[in-house]
Design a protein around this motif. Structure first.
Motif, short mmCIF file in Angstrom:
data_model
loop_
_atom_site.label_atom_id
_atom_site.label_comp_id
_atom_site.label_asym_id
_atom_site.label_seq_id
_atom_site.Cartn_x
_atom_site.Cartn_y
_atom_site.Cartn_z
N MET A 1 0.83 -1.20 0.00
CA MET A 1 0.00 0.00 0.00
C MET A 1 0.87 1.25 0.00
O MET A 1 2.00 1.24 0.49
CB MET A 1 -0.92 0.00 1.23
CG MET A 1 -1.81 -1.22 1.32
SD MET A 1 -2.66 -1.34 2.92
CE MET A 1 -3.62 0.17 2.91
N LYS A 2 0.34 2.34 -0.53
CA LYS A 2 1.10 3.58 -0.59
C LYS A 2 1.17 4.26 0.78
O LYS A 2 2.22 4.78 1.17
CB LYS A 2 0.46 4.53 -1.60
CG LYS A 2 0.57 4.05 -3.05
CD LYS A 2 -0.04 5.08 -3.99
CE LYS A 2 0.10 4.63 -5.43
NZ LYS A 2 -0.50 5.61 -6.39
N ASN A 3 0.07 4.30 1.48
CA ASN A 3 0.02 4.98 2.78
C ASN A 3 0.38 4.03 3.91
O ASN A 3 0.15 2.82 3.83
CB ASN A 3 -1.37 5.56 3.03
CG ASN A 3 -1.74 6.63 2.03
OD1 ASN A 3 -0.87 7.36 1.54
ND2 ASN A 3 -3.01 6.73 1.71
N SER A 4 0.94 4.60 4.99
CA SER A 4 1.35 3.81 6.13
C SER A 4 0.14 3.25 6.88
O SER A 4 -0.78 4.00 7.24
CB SER A 4 2.20 4.67 7.08
OG SER A 4 2.54 3.95 8.24
N LEU A 5 0.13 1.95 7.12
CA LEU A 5 -0.94 1.28 7.84
C LEU A 5 -0.34 0.14 8.65
O LEU A 5 0.34 -0.73 8.09
CB LEU A 5 -2.00 0.74 6.88
CG LEU A 5 -3.18 -0.01 7.52
CD1 LEU A 5 -4.01 0.94 8.38
CD2 LEU A 5 -4.05 -0.67 6.45
N SER A 6 -0.55 0.16 9.96
CA SER A 6 0.01 -0.90 10.81
C SER A 6 -1.03 -1.39 11.80
O SER A 6 -1.94 -0.65 12.20
CB SER A 6 1.24 -0.39 11.57
OG SER A 6 0.88 0.65 12.46
N LEU A 7 -0.88 -2.65 12.19
CA LEU A 7 -1.79 -3.30 13.12
C LEU A 7 -0.99 -3.85 14.29
O LEU A 7 -0.02 -4.58 14.10
CB LEU A 7 -2.55 -4.44 12.43
CG LEU A 7 -3.46 -5.29 13.32
CD1 LEU A 7 -4.65 -4.47 13.81
CD2 LEU A 7 -3.93 -6.53 12.54
N GLY A 8 -1.39 -3.49 15.52
CA GLY A 8 -0.74 -4.00 16.71
C GLY A 8 -1.69 -4.88 17.50
O GLY A 8 -2.87 -4.54 17.66
N ILE A 9 -1.19 -6.01 17.98
CA ILE A 9 -1.99 -6.94 18.78
C ILE A 9 -1.22 -7.25 20.06
O ILE A 9 -0.06 -7.68 20.00
CB ILE A 9 -2.29 -8.24 18.01
CG1 ILE A 9 -3.03 -7.94 16.71
CG2 ILE A 9 -3.11 -9.19 18.87
CD1 ILE A 9 -3.24 -9.15 15.83
N ASP A 10 -1.84 -7.04 21.22
CA ASP A 10 -1.21 -7.27 22.52
C ASP A 10 -2.09 -8.19 23.36
O ASP A 10 -3.32 -8.15 23.27
CB ASP A 10 -1.01 -5.95 23.27
CG ASP A 10 -0.16 -4.97 22.47
OD1 ASP A 10 0.92 -5.37 22.02
OD2 ASP A 10 -0.60 -3.81 22.30
N TYR A 11 -1.41 -9.01 24.21
CA TYR A 11 -2.17 -10.02 24.96
C TYR A 11 -1.51 -10.29 26.31
O TYR A 11 -0.28 -10.32 26.42
CB TYR A 11 -2.24 -11.32 24.16
CG TYR A 11 -2.98 -12.44 24.85
CD1 TYR A 11 -4.37 -12.41 24.95
CD2 TYR A 11 -2.29 -13.51 25.41
CE1 TYR A 11 -5.05 -13.45 25.58
CE2 TYR A 11 -2.96 -14.55 26.04
CZ TYR A 11 -4.35 -14.51 26.12
OH TYR A 11 -5.03 -15.51 26.75
N VAL A 12 -2.36 -10.46 27.34
CA VAL A 12 -1.89 -10.91 28.65
C VAL A 12 -2.86 -11.97 29.18
O VAL A 12 -4.06 -11.93 28.89
CB VAL A 12 -1.78 -9.76 29.68
CG1 VAL A 12 -0.72 -8.76 29.28
CG2 VAL A 12 -3.12 -9.08 29.89
#
Length: 369
Positions: free
Chosen positions: A330-341
């Motif tokens: 993709m041209k534009n910045s796109l990020s996904l973060g997943i956190d778990y405890v």
């Protein structure tokens, strides 16, 4: 040196101001489920519950209204957590969204919600049934604004609404709860250190926030008698150290290794309890894989009897960050973060033992248009 002295002075001023304003009324647990007992951020839970001097905007307005200025573009965060001690179907949910612009600042909205989720038999101290609680829920709604001031100094403010829904609860159905308006303030100072190498970067952040600085109360009426239910006034003071090492990782041009060290002092100004010292460490490999460890020590007790003590607990969790724009070209910045405890629940009084483990799953999506 001048920047460090300025930041320390601001932290000291916040501490003195909060201590002087709230000395008479004592907090007795209203909305503690949301304010104190469960964190909306899985990262915070894993790092000893300290986030006032974090280095990103995720869930920022909850810990320090100034943190949202660290975002860029559109940031959406949500989390899900359960159970809550003996209430197996009890659920927590956080949903927040913000838009950040370097010139205009950051604007955000969030909702943090807890519901008991099931019918629970309520008995008095003699074991006699007095009712059944169901459809009982608590909510915090927050409108956030923050911006960067000169010299990497950030400031933010929250205007909030605290809400209790007891319409479906027989025990409280005759009690009328009024919403309370709250005000939160926060500051953050980021200090970039001289780099000994072109491949490394160092920075220190100092943060402070006061949640519910107005000492707001939820008013309730039962059988013609009015009550003031005091909300907690939460002071957070802390600092962090961030190290980044560039190298040949999985993401070209990214960091091979990154570490974040957090230290925080938290105090509920209008209570004899909940004073907390938190320490957390985060390790990120190739800007993708994350491991977190933490520790906290907290003063606990029971408000009605002489049963004061301390509890301490090691915490841990993990997460991943996925560069979706690179994966899908993709041209534009796109990020996904997943956190778990997944950890045992802390005891907030010496006589209140933990039951089943709790789980918190957090998801953050960042898009720069």
């Amino acid at each position: 040196m001048r920047q460090i002295l300025l930041a320390i002075s601001c932290l000291f001023f916040c501490n003195l101001s909060a201590q002087s304003f709230f000395q008479s009324d004592k907090y007795s647990g209203t909305l503690a489920e949301l304010y104190l007992h469960r964190q909306p951020s899985a990262k915070a839970e894993a790092m000893g519950m300290g986030m006032v001097a974090n280095t990103d905007a995720d869930f920022g307005s909850y810990y320090n209204p100034a943190l949202t200025s660290l975002g860029n573009g559109i940031n959406v965060s949500t989390s899900f957590s359960n159970p809550y001690y003996g209430a197996d179907k009890s659920k927590f949910n956080y949903l927040g969204a913000s838009y950040s612009d370097k010139k205009l600042g950051s604007f955000g909205l969030s909702r943090y919600h807890w519901t008991i989720g099931e019918e629970i038999l309520i008995t008095n101290e003699f074991g006699t049934e007095v009712g059944i609680a169901y459809d009982y829920s608590l909510s915090l709604y927050t409108l956030n604004y923050s911006r960067e001031l000169p010299n990497n100094f950030f400031a933010g403010v929250n205007i909030g609404i605290a809400h209790i829904n007891s319409s479906g609860t027989p025990v409280y159905s005759s009690t009328d709860f009024k919403d309370a308006f709250t005000l939160d303030l926060g500051i953050l100072k980021k200090i970039t250190l001289d780099n000994p190498s072109k491949n490394t970067g160092h920075s220190i952040s100092l943060g402070a926030s006061v949640i519910n600085i107005t000492g707001s109360k939820i008013k309730s009426t039962y059988e013609g008698i009015s009550y003031d239910n005091l909300l907690p006034v939460v002071l957070r003071l802390g600092g962090s150290y961030n190290l980044k090492v560039k190298g040949k990782g999985l993401i070209p041009g990214g960091n091979l290794f990154e570490s974040l060290t957090l230290l925080e002092y938290r105090n509920v100004i209008n209570s004899n309890y909940y004073k907390t010292i938190s320490f957390g460490e985060e390790f990120t490999l190739s800007d993708i894989f994350i491991l977190r460890l933490g520790y906290f020590s907290q003063r606990v007790g029971v408000e009605t009897i002489d049963n004061i003590g301390t509890q301490s607990k090691f915490t841990y969790g993990a997460g991943v960050k996925l560069p979706l724009n690179r994966i899908f070209e993709m041209k534009n910045s796109l990020s996904l973060g997943i956190d778990y405890v997944n950890m045992s629940q802390p005891s907030f009084s010496k006589g209140y033992n933990s039951l089943d483990n709790f789980q918190t799953l957090g998801v953050s999506l960042k898009w720069i248009p």
